[in-house]
Design a protein around this motif. Structure first.
Motif, PDB file in Angstrom:
ATOM      1  N   GLY A   1       0.813  -1.215   0.000  1.00 20.35           N
ATOM      2  CA  GLY A   1       0.000   0.000   0.000  1.00 20.35           C
ATOM      3  C   GLY A   1       0.843   1.258   0.000  1.00 20.35           C
ATOM      4  O   GLY A   1       0.505   2.251  -0.652  1.00 20.35           O
ATOM      5  N   TYR A   2       1.988   1.202   0.718  1.00 20.76           N
ATOM      6  CA  TYR A   2       2.867   2.370   0.773  1.00 20.76           C
ATOM      7  C   TYR A   2       3.465   2.680  -0.597  1.00 20.76           C
ATOM      8  O   TYR A   2       3.558   3.849  -0.993  1.00 20.76           O
ATOM      9  CB  TYR A   2       3.988   2.123   1.783  1.00 20.76           C
ATOM     10  N   VAL A   3       3.875   1.639  -1.324  1.00 19.79           N
ATOM     11  CA  VAL A   3       4.452   1.836  -2.659  1.00 19.79           C
ATOM     12  C   VAL A   3       3.444   2.509  -3.581  1.00 19.79           C
ATOM     13  O   VAL A   3       3.778   3.442  -4.325  1.00 19.79           O
ATOM     14  CB  VAL A   3       4.923   0.487  -3.244  1.00 19.79           C
ATOM     15  N   ILE A   4       2.204   2.079  -3.524  1.00 18.50           N
ATOM     16  CA  ILE A   4       1.164   2.689  -4.361  1.00 18.50           C
ATOM     17  C   ILE A   4       0.926   4.130  -3.943  1.00 18.50           C
ATOM     18  O   ILE A   4       0.860   5.037  -4.785  1.00 18.50           O
ATOM     19  CB  ILE A   4      -0.142   1.870  -4.267  1.00 18.50           C
ATOM     20  N   ALA A   5       0.813   4.367  -2.634  1.00 20.78           N
ATOM     21  CA  ALA A   5       0.567   5.733  -2.151  1.00 20.78           C
ATOM     22  C   ALA A   5       1.727   6.657  -2.509  1.00 20.78           C
ATOM     23  O   ALA A   5       1.516   7.815  -2.897  1.00 20.78           O
ATOM     24  CB  ALA A   5       0.346   5.708  -0.640  1.00 20.78           C
TER      25      ALA A   5
ATOM     26  N   TYR B   1      13.273  -5.331  -9.138  1.00 21.43           N
ATOM     27  CA  TYR B   1      14.128  -5.913  -8.098  1.00 21.43           C
ATOM     28  C   TYR B   1      15.569  -5.903  -8.626  1.00 21.43           C
ATOM     29  O   TYR B   1      15.895  -6.607  -9.584  1.00 21.43           O
ATOM     30  CB  TYR B   1      13.697  -7.343  -7.791  1.00 21.43           C
ATOM     31  N   THR B   2      16.423  -5.107  -8.004  1.00 13.03           N
ATOM     32  CA  THR B   2      17.778  -4.919  -8.502  1.00 13.03           C
ATOM     33  C   THR B   2      18.796  -5.008  -7.374  1.00 13.03           C
ATOM     34  O   THR B   2      18.476  -4.733  -6.216  1.00 13.03           O
ATOM     35  CB  THR B   2      17.917  -3.557  -9.215  1.00 13.03           C
ATOM     36  N   GLY B   3      20.022  -5.369  -7.741  1.00 16.19           N
ATOM     37  CA  GLY B   3      21.110  -5.380  -6.773  1.00 16.19           C
ATOM     38  C   GLY B   3      22.077  -4.235  -6.955  1.00 16.19           C
ATOM     39  O   GLY B   3      23.144  -4.199  -6.332  1.00 16.19           O
ATOM     40  N   ASP B   4      21.712  -3.269  -7.802  1.00 15.43           N
ATOM     41  CA  ASP B   4      22.586  -2.132  -8.108  1.00 15.43           C
ATOM     42  C   ASP B   4      22.394  -1.034  -7.067  1.00 15.43           C
ATOM     43  O   ASP B   4      21.777   0.006  -7.331  1.00 15.43           O
ATOM     44  CB  ASP B   4      22.293  -1.609  -9.516  1.00 15.43           C
ATOM     45  N   HIS B   5      22.959  -1.223  -5.886  1.00 12.11           N
ATOM     46  CA  HIS B   5      22.770  -0.290  -4.783  1.00 12.11           C
ATOM     47  C   HIS B   5      23.428   1.066  -5.038  1.00 12.11           C
ATOM     48  O   HIS B   5      23.047   2.066  -4.429  1.00 12.11           O
ATOM     49  CB  HIS B   5      23.347  -0.883  -3.491  1.00 12.11           C
TER      50      HIS B   5
ATOM     51  N   VAL C   1      23.229   2.965  -7.508  1.00 11.92           N
ATOM     52  CA  VAL C   1      22.476   3.842  -8.414  1.00 11.92           C
ATOM     53  C   VAL C   1      21.087   4.089  -7.842  1.00 11.92           C
ATOM     54  O   VAL C   1      20.353   3.142  -7.543  1.00 11.92           O
ATOM     55  CB  VAL C   1      22.347   3.204  -9.814  1.00 11.92           C
ATOM     56  N   ASN C   2      20.709   5.373  -7.693  1.00  9.47           N
ATOM     57  CA  ASN C   2      19.341   5.681  -7.269  1.00  9.47           C
ATOM     58  C   ASN C   2      18.425   5.753  -8.491  1.00  9.47           C
ATOM     59  O   ASN C   2      18.875   5.633  -9.635  1.00  9.47           O
ATOM     60  CB  ASN C   2      19.278   6.978  -6.463  1.00  9.47           C
ATOM     61  N   LYS C   3      17.136   5.960  -8.245  1.00  8.75           N
ATOM     62  CA  LYS C   3      16.172   5.909  -9.348  1.00  8.75           C
ATOM     63  C   LYS C   3      16.434   6.981 -10.393  1.00  8.75           C
ATOM     64  O   LYS C   3      16.402   6.714 -11.603  1.00  8.75           O
ATOM     65  CB  LYS C   3      14.740   6.033  -8.814  1.00  8.75           C
ATOM     66  N   ALA C   4      16.701   8.196  -9.952  1.00  9.99           N
ATOM     67  CA  ALA C   4      16.915   9.291 -10.899  1.00  9.99           C
ATOM     68  C   ALA C   4      18.104   9.004 -11.810  1.00  9.99           C
ATOM     69  O   ALA C   4      18.042   9.193 -13.038  1.00  9.99           O
ATOM     70  CB  ALA C   4      17.122  10.606 -10.147  1.00  9.99           C
ATOM     71  N   THR C   5      19.197   8.521 -11.222  1.00 14.40           N
ATOM     72  CA  THR C   5      20.391   8.202 -12.010  1.00 14.40           C
ATOM     73  C   THR C   5      20.126   7.033 -12.949  1.00 14.40           C
ATOM     74  O   THR C   5      20.579   7.022 -14.100  1.00 14.40           O
ATOM     75  CB  THR C   5      21.568   7.869 -11.080  1.00 14.40           C
ATOM     76  N   MET C   6      19.392   6.044 -12.458  1.00 17.36           N
ATOM     77  CA  MET C   6      19.083   4.877 -13.278  1.00 17.36           C
ATOM     78  C   MET C   6      18.262   5.268 -14.508  1.00 17.36           C
ATOM     79  O   MET C   6      18.591   4.877 -15.638  1.00 17.36           O
ATOM     80  CB  MET C   6      18.305   3.844 -12.454  1.00 17.36           C
ATOM     81  N   LEU C   7      17.217   6.057 -14.307  1.00 22.22           N
ATOM     82  CA  LEU C   7      16.364   6.446 -15.425  1.00 22.22           C
ATOM     83  C   LEU C   7      17.098   7.372 -16.396  1.00 22.22           C
ATOM     84  O   LEU C   7      16.858   7.338 -17.607  1.00 22.22           O
ATOM     85  CB  LEU C   7      15.090   7.115 -14.904  1.00 22.22           C
ATOM     86  N   GLU C   8      17.992   8.182 -15.858  1.00 18.17           N
ATOM     87  CA  GLU C   8      18.805   9.042 -16.724  1.00 18.17           C
ATOM     88  C   GLU C   8      19.726   8.196 -17.595  1.00 18.17           C
ATOM     89  O   GLU C   8      19.885   8.471 -18.790  1.00 18.17           O
ATOM     90  CB  GLU C   8      19.628  10.005 -15.869  1.00 18.17           C
TER      91      GLU C   8
ATOM     92  N   HIS D   1       8.170   7.123 -17.231  1.00 17.35           N
ATOM     93  CA  HIS D   1       7.401   7.964 -16.310  1.00 17.35           C
ATOM     94  C   HIS D   1       7.853   7.640 -14.886  1.00 17.35           C
ATOM     95  O   HIS D   1       7.481   6.610 -14.312  1.00 17.35           O
ATOM     96  CB  HIS D   1       5.916   7.682 -16.503  1.00 17.35           C
ATOM     97  N   ALA D   2       8.666   8.501 -14.315  1.00 18.35           N
ATOM     98  CA  ALA D   2       9.371   8.213 -13.063  1.00 18.35           C
ATOM     99  C   ALA D   2       8.473   7.848 -11.885  1.00 18.35           C
ATOM    100  O   ALA D   2       8.811   6.931 -11.119  1.00 18.35           O
ATOM    101  CB  ALA D   2      10.267   9.397 -12.696  1.00 18.35           C
ATOM    102  N   PRO D   3       7.342   8.537 -11.646  1.00 18.76           N
ATOM    103  CA  PRO D   3       6.552   8.204 -10.447  1.00 18.76           C
ATOM    104  C   PRO D   3       6.118   6.744 -10.377  1.00 18.76           C
ATOM    105  O   PRO D   3       5.992   6.195  -9.281  1.00 18.76           O
ATOM    106  CB  PRO D   3       5.331   9.135 -10.568  1.00 18.76           C
ATOM    107  N   ASN D   4       5.907   6.111 -11.537  1.00 23.74           N
ATOM    108  CA  ASN D   4       5.404   4.743 -11.533  1.00 23.74           C
ATOM    109  C   ASN D   4       6.508   3.701 -11.682  1.00 23.74           C
ATOM    110  O   ASN D   4       6.231   2.546 -12.000  1.00 23.74           O
ATOM    111  CB  ASN D   4       4.365   4.562 -12.644  1.00 23.74           C
ATOM    112  N   VAL D   5       7.751   4.112 -11.482  1.00 20.89           N
ATOM    113  CA  VAL D   5       8.879   3.172 -11.445  1.00 20.89           C
ATOM    114  C   VAL D   5       9.425   3.132 -10.027  1.00 20.89           C
ATOM    115  O   VAL D   5       9.708   4.169  -9.432  1.00 20.89           O
ATOM    116  CB  VAL D   5       9.995   3.587 -12.434  1.00 20.89           C
ATOM    117  N   VAL D   6       9.586   1.939  -9.491  1.00 22.15           N
ATOM    118  CA  VAL D   6      10.092   1.755  -8.133  1.00 22.15           C
ATOM    119  C   VAL D   6      11.271   0.788  -8.190  1.00 22.15           C
ATOM    120  O   VAL D   6      11.174  -0.281  -8.816  1.00 22.15           O
ATOM    121  CB  VAL D   6       9.009   1.189  -7.198  1.00 22.15           C
TER     122      VAL D   6
END
Length: 563
Positions: free
Chosen positions: A49-53, A158-162, A164-171, A182-187
């Motif tokens: 629920g937290y991930v969705i919120a 599910y990744t083991g690439d600690h 890299v954060n999300k912003a760097t990964m998507l860049e 679309h960044a908000p819907n990628v976790v």
């Protein structure tokens, strides 16, 4: 008579025990796994629920930022843009749904609204998602297609690439693959146990070790979050079976790049030519017999695990044929209809930058004048890519064509084997082609584009290459392909589609050398014609084709999750 009756009863009892005991054990194990799964689900339900919120909150923040930017832009531009409100933006924070009820081509007949309304979590198991290779292109293109089809869905990686954060990964994804997400819907969910699937952790019985190790990593993943749909995009089939045992109601899907074991691997143990992979001819002696028996038992286990999967996609006809043989239902004829079942996996060719290459590189009589006698090999510097075969064939070829410049490029390989590269350079020196051979390590995409636009021939020497993305890139860029006569290149890519050859295929170093000579000796008109035929052939491997076929299969998993 009494003794006979007792003996009969004993035999019947033992027979019943032999028949029923495995079933009882299976039932008990099933209950244990479901019990463990229920505990995991209870512990992670709040995180679900937290991930969705959190995703919805990021979505609102992004929209607020976009509204402020639009207002500021309107203030600067004045009244000339008064009609701006009539146009709905599809900027970086918004995904347009191209699969509406009029054009989605959905085999289920679902309306666009029904498809859009699904807002569950799809878990992608890809522990090395930052590697930057062809498998990662598949992952991120799949995420983009999923976001487009279901804008409310959340893609959890599910990744083991600690590091890299999300912003760097998507860049990096945008820079490397030109894929905007679309960044908000990628976790990103960070695994702590990735080391258990590294081949270096298992010097012996590597296949079994990595497969069992993947169970540890999968358990780690599920304790982070239990998704509504679970998809493995790296080839860890055991993780899908574990998901089914723990959470029977969670649909599971597999995108198989390469079967963990295949009948070709078993056949290579008896190969006397030495060209069928790194285990060629390894079936001799008592060690060879043990390896053969071990592989045979593992193949049976791999097949049993694969039959637990709900939807199966394969990246080539060659891979699908092997999965159909290994995962097909026992005592049932396997179908080749490609419906996505383990007995009939769907062939979903991986996405390749065909459109970008064709728009960037011209293939005509004028561009032919800029082509150089360069033989290009784009591949990760790994043993199975068989660079030594290419170097030896180039040694033979360069005796007659000293002006030819071979180039071996490794495109953004995140984990290069420096020792292997050193040995290849040493081999080039021993073969006396060091001055003519260029090694490009961790080459950027612009550098690769530059070489694709000027080289004349593209080579791939891997035995049983599962697909061959680099071969498609050669074709799209207009190179004449010389590939190993096996696997995906033979079955799907370097084929005659009815209007002539699209390249050459070879197996031995003599055949490769002869193919290089034949390709470069073609008359200019025939060179251009072959390049154009290959380019037309590459249209079968675009991002759009991948997205369409991917969604056809994943839609089945979404329907299962609804039920």
């Amino acid at each position: 008579m009494a003794l006979i009756s007792i003996a009969i009863l004993v035999v019947l009892g033992l027979t019943a025990t032999a028949i029923l005991l495995p079933k009882l054990i299976g039932i008990l194990l099933g209950l244990v796994f479901r019990g463990v799964g229920w505990i995991i689900w209870q512990r992670t339900r709040s995180r679900h629920g937290y991930v969705i919120a959190r995703a919805r909150s990021e979505e609102e923040e992004l929209r607020a930022t976009q509204r402020k930017a639009s207002t500021a832009s309107l203030s600067r531009n004045g009244a000339e843009d008064e009609d701006w409100e009539k146009v709905e933006s599809s900027g970086p924070g918004r995904i347009q749904n191209v699969n509406s009820s009029e054009n989605n081509g959905s085999p289920s007949g679902e309306s666009g609204r029904d498809a859009d309304d699904w807002d569950g979590i799809i878990g992608f198991f890809h522990p090395f998602c930052n590697a930057g290779g062809g498998g990662e292109r598949v992952l991120w293109e799949a995420v983009r297609a999923t976001q487009t089809r279901w804008p409310k869905a959340i893609c959890a990686i599910y990744t083991g690439d600690h590091e890299v954060n999300k912003a760097t990964m998507l860049e990096r994804v945008e820079h490397r693959f030109n894929i905007h997400l679309h960044a908000p819907n990628v976790v990103l969910l960070y695994l702590t146990t990735r080391k258990y699937v590294l081949s270096s952790s298992y010097p012996y019985m590597t296949l079994l070790g990595q497969s069992l190790g993947s169970l540890v990593v999968a358990y780690d993943a599920f304790t982070l979050l239990v998704p509504d749909v679970f998809v493995d995009t790296m080839g860890y089939a055991f993780t899908l079976a574990l998901c089914k045992w723990l959470f029977p109601t969670v649909p599971v899907g597999a995108y198989v790049h390469y079967p963990t074991i295949s009948t070709d691997m078993l056949a290579s143990l008896d190969d006397k030519s030495g060209v069928q992979g790194i285990n060629s001819g390894a079936g001799k002696g008592w060690k060879g017999k043990l390896k053969r028996r071990y592989w045979q038992l593992f193949a049976k286990l791999y097949g049993w695990v694969g039959r637990q999967v709900d939807v199966v996609m394969c990246n080539s006809s060659w891979t699908a044929a092997h999965i159909r043989t290994l995962w097909g239902a026992i005592n049932k004829s396997s179908s080749s209809s490609g419906d996505g079942s383990p007995s009939s996996p769907a062939v979903v060719f991986p996405p390749t930058a065909v459109t970008e290459l064709q728009s960037s590189i011209a293939v005509d009589a004028e561009s032919e004048k800029t082509r150089q006698p360069v033989i290009l090999y784009i591949a990760q510097f790994r043993p199975e890519k068989n660079h030594p075969l290419v170097l030896r064939s180039l040694r033979d070829f360069c005796k007659n064509e000293p002006a030819t410049q071979p180039t071996l490029a490794d495109h953004l390989h995140a984990y290069p084997d420096e020792t292997h590269i050193y040995n290849l350079r040493l081999l080039a020196h021993e073969l006396r082609i060091r001055d003519q051979t260029t090694f490009l390590c961790d080459a950027s995409w612009p550098a690769v584009l530059s070489h694709l636009s000027t080289a004349s021939v593209g080579v791939n020497a891997m035995w049983n290459e599962h697909f061959g993305i680099c071969v498609v890139e050669y074709q799209a860029a207009g190179l004449i392909c010389v590939t190993h006569d096996s696997g995906g290149p033979r079955e799907d890519i370097v084929v005659d589609l009815g209007d002539g050859a699209t390249g050459f295929r070879a197996e031995t170093e003599e055949q490769f050398a002869a193919s290089f000579e034949a390709a470069l000796a073609l008359p200019e008109a025939e060179k251009v014609a072959m390049r154009q035929r290959a380019r037309r052939s590459a249209q079968r491997f675009t991002e759009e084709e991948f997205s369409r076929k991917w969604l056809e299969q994943v839609q089945k998993l979404v329907r299962m999750s609804k039920v």
